[in-house]
Structure formats: C-alpha cells, structure tokens
Design a protein around this motif. Structure first.
Motif, PDB file in Angstrom:
ATOM      1  N   THR A  38      28.297   6.843   3.168  1.00  0.00           N
ATOM      2  CA  THR A  38      27.027   6.612   2.473  1.00  0.00           C
ATOM      3  C   THR A  38      27.018   7.138   1.044  1.00  0.00           C
ATOM      4  OG1 THR A  38      26.117   8.666   3.384  1.00  0.00           O
ATOM      5  CG2 THR A  38      25.751   6.646   4.639  1.00  0.00           C
ATOM      6  N   GLY A  39      28.100   7.796   0.627  1.00  0.00           N
ATOM      7  CA  GLY A  39      28.191   8.218  -0.770  1.00  0.00           C
ATOM      8  C   GLY A  39      28.332   7.000  -1.681  1.00  0.00           C
ATOM      9  N   SER A  40      28.396   7.237  -2.965  1.00  0.00           N
ATOM     10  CA  SER A  40      28.456   6.110  -3.907  1.00  0.00           C
ATOM     11  C   SER A  40      29.334   6.448  -5.106  1.00  0.00           C
ATOM     12  CB  SER A  40      27.045   5.750  -4.382  1.00  0.00           C
ATOM     13  OG  SER A  40      27.085   4.721  -5.346  1.00  0.00           O
ATOM     14  N   ILE A  41      30.132   5.465  -5.508  1.00  0.00           N
ATOM     15  CA  ILE A  41      30.949   5.619  -6.711  1.00  0.00           C
ATOM     16  C   ILE A  41      30.447   4.700  -7.833  1.00  0.00           C
ATOM     17  CG2 ILE A  41      33.023   6.306  -5.454  1.00  0.00           C
ATOM     18  CD1 ILE A  41      34.017   3.408  -5.755  1.00  0.00           C
TER      19      ILE A  41
ATOM     20  N   TRP B 294      31.889  -1.549  -0.084  1.00  0.00           N
ATOM     21  CA  TRP B 294      33.256  -1.890  -0.518  1.00  0.00           C
ATOM     22  C   TRP B 294      34.188  -2.028   0.689  1.00  0.00           C
ATOM     23  CZ3 TRP B 294      31.818  -3.290  -4.935  1.00  0.00           C
ATOM     24  CH2 TRP B 294      30.940  -2.523  -5.709  1.00  0.00           C
ATOM     25  N   TYR B 295      33.979  -1.193   1.703  1.00  0.00           N
ATOM     26  CA  TYR B 295      34.807  -1.299   2.905  1.00  0.00           C
ATOM     27  C   TYR B 295      34.575  -2.650   3.590  1.00  0.00           C
ATOM     28  CZ  TYR B 295      34.659   3.769   2.169  1.00  0.00           C
ATOM     29  OH  TYR B 295      34.722   5.024   1.618  1.00  0.00           O
TER      30      TYR B 295
ATOM     31  N   SER C  59      23.370  -3.818   1.278  1.00  0.00           N
ATOM     32  CA  SER C  59      23.865  -2.718   2.111  1.00  0.00           C
ATOM     33  C   SER C  59      23.710  -3.033   3.599  1.00  0.00           C
ATOM     34  CB  SER C  59      23.114  -1.420   1.773  1.00  0.00           C
ATOM     35  OG  SER C  59      23.283  -1.075   0.423  1.00  0.00           O
TER      36      SER C  59
ATOM     37  N   PRO D 141      26.162   1.966  -1.744  1.00  0.00           N
ATOM     38  CA  PRO D 141      26.899   2.793  -0.774  1.00  0.00           C
ATOM     39  C   PRO D 141      28.367   2.384  -0.670  1.00  0.00           C
ATOM     40  CG  PRO D 141      24.832   1.997   0.155  1.00  0.00           C
ATOM     41  CD  PRO D 141      25.038   1.248  -1.121  1.00  0.00           C
ATOM     42  N   ASN D 142      29.219   3.347  -0.388  1.00  0.00           N
ATOM     43  CA  ASN D 142      30.656   3.082  -0.294  1.00  0.00           C
ATOM     44  C   ASN D 142      30.999   2.060   0.786  1.00  0.00           C
ATOM     45  OD1 ASN D 142      31.340   4.855  -2.354  1.00  0.00           O
ATOM     46  ND2 ASN D 142      31.544   6.604  -0.961  1.00  0.00           N
TER      47      ASN D 142
ATOM     48  N   ASN E 267      29.810  11.422   3.015  1.00  0.00           N
ATOM     49  CA  ASN E 267      30.146  11.020   1.643  1.00  0.00           C
ATOM     50  C   ASN E 267      31.078   9.814   1.630  1.00  0.00           C
ATOM     51  OD1 ASN E 267      28.594  13.034   0.546  1.00  0.00           O
ATOM     52  ND2 ASN E 267      30.291  14.459   0.241  1.00  0.00           N
ATOM     53  N   LEU E 268      31.985   9.757   2.602  1.00  0.00           N
ATOM     54  CA  LEU E 268      32.917   8.635   2.686  1.00  0.00           C
ATOM     55  C   LEU E 268      32.190   7.321   2.940  1.00  0.00           C
ATOM     56  CD1 LEU E 268      35.966   7.745   2.872  1.00  0.00           C
ATOM     57  CD2 LEU E 268      35.731   8.058   5.357  1.00  0.00           C
TER      58      LEU E 268
END
Length: 345
Positions: free
Chosen positions: A176-179, A197-198, A48, A193-194, A173-174
């Motif tokens: 530090t959120g997580s999928i 991926w970015y 991260s 954390p999202n 959420n965009l």
C-alpha cells in the motif's frame, strides 16, 4: 434491401453492446449527479480497486475459457490473505498470532501463499480432468474445504478466531506504499499504491502466457473443442490441471495484496470475490461457451465493474441493493454472450 440490412446491423450492434452502452450512460449520469466521481482522487481509487481485483479475474478467466468456472477463488484469497497477514505481523505486536516465530521474510511468505493457491488450483484441475467432474461441483466442494481450513487456521496460536492485524511495515509499505503521486488539481498529491504496478506486471505476464506460449494455445484449443484438441495431440488433462493451477497462483497473489490492503483480515476476507471476477470476465467478453476471451477484455470488465460500483456508492445506493444490481449485470451479460454464440452458430 440495403436500408433493411443497415437497420439490422445497427439493431445487432446495440443488442450486442447494450451492456457497455448502459454502463457508459450510467457513468455519465453519475458524473452529472456527483462531479466528485470524476475527480483525480476518485479515478485513482477506481484504478486501485481494479488493480486489486485484476489478478483473481485473470485466474478465473482461464477456467471460463475451458467452459468452467471457479467458486473457490474468493475463499482461497481469504485463506492466503490471512496466512500472509499472520506471518507478517510486527514482532512486537501484543496480539501476534505466532509470537514465537517473529516476522517471516516477505519473499518466503509470497512463495508460501502462491504454493497454497497453486495447490488448491491443482486439486480443482485434477478432479475436473481425471474424474470428469464439472468445475462448478469441484470448486463448490473446495470452496467449503478451504473455508473450513481458514476457520481452523484462525483459531491457531494466540488468535482465537480474531481478526489478524498489526502488520509489519515491510509488508504494508510493499503493497500500500507509493512511489508515485499525481496532482489532483487542487494543490494536493494523490498517491498511486504500489500494488497497481504489481497488477500491471502480472497482467503483462498473463498476456504473454495466453498469447505467446504453447500452453496458451492449448488452453484455447481445449476450451473450443476438447475432443478435437485431443486428436491434435494436446494433453487435455494436463492443460486443464495447469489452467486451474495458474488460476490458483493468481488467487495467491490476490490474497497477498489483500492481506496488506485490508489490514485487518477475518474469515470474511475474500467473500464473494469470485462473483465480481466472474461478472468482470463475462462483461469483458470471456465466453462460457469456451475458447473465447482476451486479456484486454478482462481488464475492461474489471474496470467497468469497479466504475459502476464506485459510482453507486457516490449515489448513496445501499450495499444490499448493489448485490441485486451485480446479479442483474451477470444475468444480462450471460444472456448477451449466449445470444452472440447462437448468432455465430
């Protein structure tokens, strides 16, 4: 004679790769000292932190390939982080910086911070190319200008120089959120954390730009020999401006990520980020002699640097001493880089 050649080859190998060898040895030593260093939670933390720092390193790498650098990067990250945070505070937050505008849509804020970063980068590139100034001087000046602008910005609205917090959930959420979460082997799940991926998407785009576009080829040509590139029909000034502009875009992305990742942004947001990025680039083989560097090298440099500093934290080494270690790493990496260049010559 053959034995002597082999001995010389091994000697060159160990000298050229001494920094990597030292870092690997340090990682093993830290893992033995504190086994939690190699736990899944620690690994995700390292990934991260690396992802958060990767875009700024990719931006600075382009400037280094042109035999330059960019000292304004950290302050641009700080400015764009504060701008993003101020525009994306919760509408009902009592200490909202601009209570009259509500929460600005996220896509507009992304475009705004990218535009700010690109503008600063374009100014850096223009002054470097048109006035024939060294990037060190140009970016030192813009570093001070951007920092002053940031201090003035933090005094606007209801903020009065305070930290900017109370961010809207659509923003946090965009970023530090997580999928996706991974098991830690102890029955718990560790979220990724999202923004990881970015960072991967940005890295792929930058790899394509560097390796598959005319602009990328021109960048390496200008970094290797600007006179020869000019004779070959490359617009050196335009390439220089575009490289710094692209770097500014990367700083804007970094600032947007940092705004949500930190959560409480101040004038110190982004402080010394450029030092970490420069160190990572040099460790990863992006050479100050110009025209030499690879995306994978930048990635390796960023990850190795994060590993060593997370490891130092696990060993309870003070943050003050970490600055000294960081400086020594930059010095040794540059010395090794110059030695490689002299040997090739």
């Amino acid at each position: 004679m053959e034995k002597e050649d082999k001995r010389r080859w091994w000697g060159e190998f160990f000298i050229d790769n001494s920094l990597y060898i030292f870092l690997i040895a340090a990682i093993i030593g830290i893992a033995v000292y504190n086994p939690n260093f190699v736990s899944m939670k620690s690994i995700i933390n390292i990934v991260s932190l690396s992802a958060a720092n990767l875009p700024i390193a990719l931006g600075i790498a382009g400037a280094i390939i042109l035999t330059g650098t960019d000292l304004s990067a950290g302050r641009v990250v700080g400015l764009t982080a504060c701008v993003a945070a101020s525009l994306l505070q919760m509408a009902e937050y009592p200490n909202k910086m601009f209570p009259g505008i509500g929460t600005v849509p996220v896509p507009i804020v992304i475009l705004a911070v990218i535009a700010i970063g690109a503008l600063v980068g374009a100014v850096n590139g223009f002054c470097t190319a048109k006035f024939n100034l060294h990037p060190f001087i140009v970016t030192l000046a813009t570093q001070l200008i951007v920092y002053g602008t940031l201090l003035i910005y933090l005094m606007q609205g209801n903020n009065n120089g305070q930290s900017i917090s109370g961010l809207d959930k659509s923003y946090t959420n965009l970023i530090t959120g997580s999928i996706l979460s991974v098991p830690d082997g102890k029955g718990n799940m560790v979220p990724i954390p999202n923004f990881v991926w970015y960072a991967i998407v940005i890295t792929v785009v930058m790899w394509f730009v560097w390796n598959k576009t005319t602009f990328g080829k021109n960048m390496f040509a200008v970094g290797s020999n600007p006179e020869a590139a000019n004779v070959s029909g490359v617009n050196v000034a335009a390439t220089t401006i575009l490289v710094f502009t692209l770097a500014g875009v990367m700083y804007g992305f970094t600032g947007f990520i940092e705004g949500a990742r930190i959560g409480a942004n101040t004038a110190n947001t982004g402080l010394n980020y450029e030092l970490d990025a420069i160190a990572a680039c040099v460790i990863g083989g992006v050479s100050f002699v110009g025209g030499i560097g690879k995306i994978r090298g930048v990635i390796i440099g960023v990850v190795l640097l994060r590993i060593i500093f997370v490891g130092l934290t696990f060993m309870s080494v003070s943050s003050n001493l970490q600055y000294i270690i960081k400086g020594l790493i930059i010095l040794v990496a540059c010395a090794i880089d110059m030695r490689k260049y002299l040997v090739r010559k």
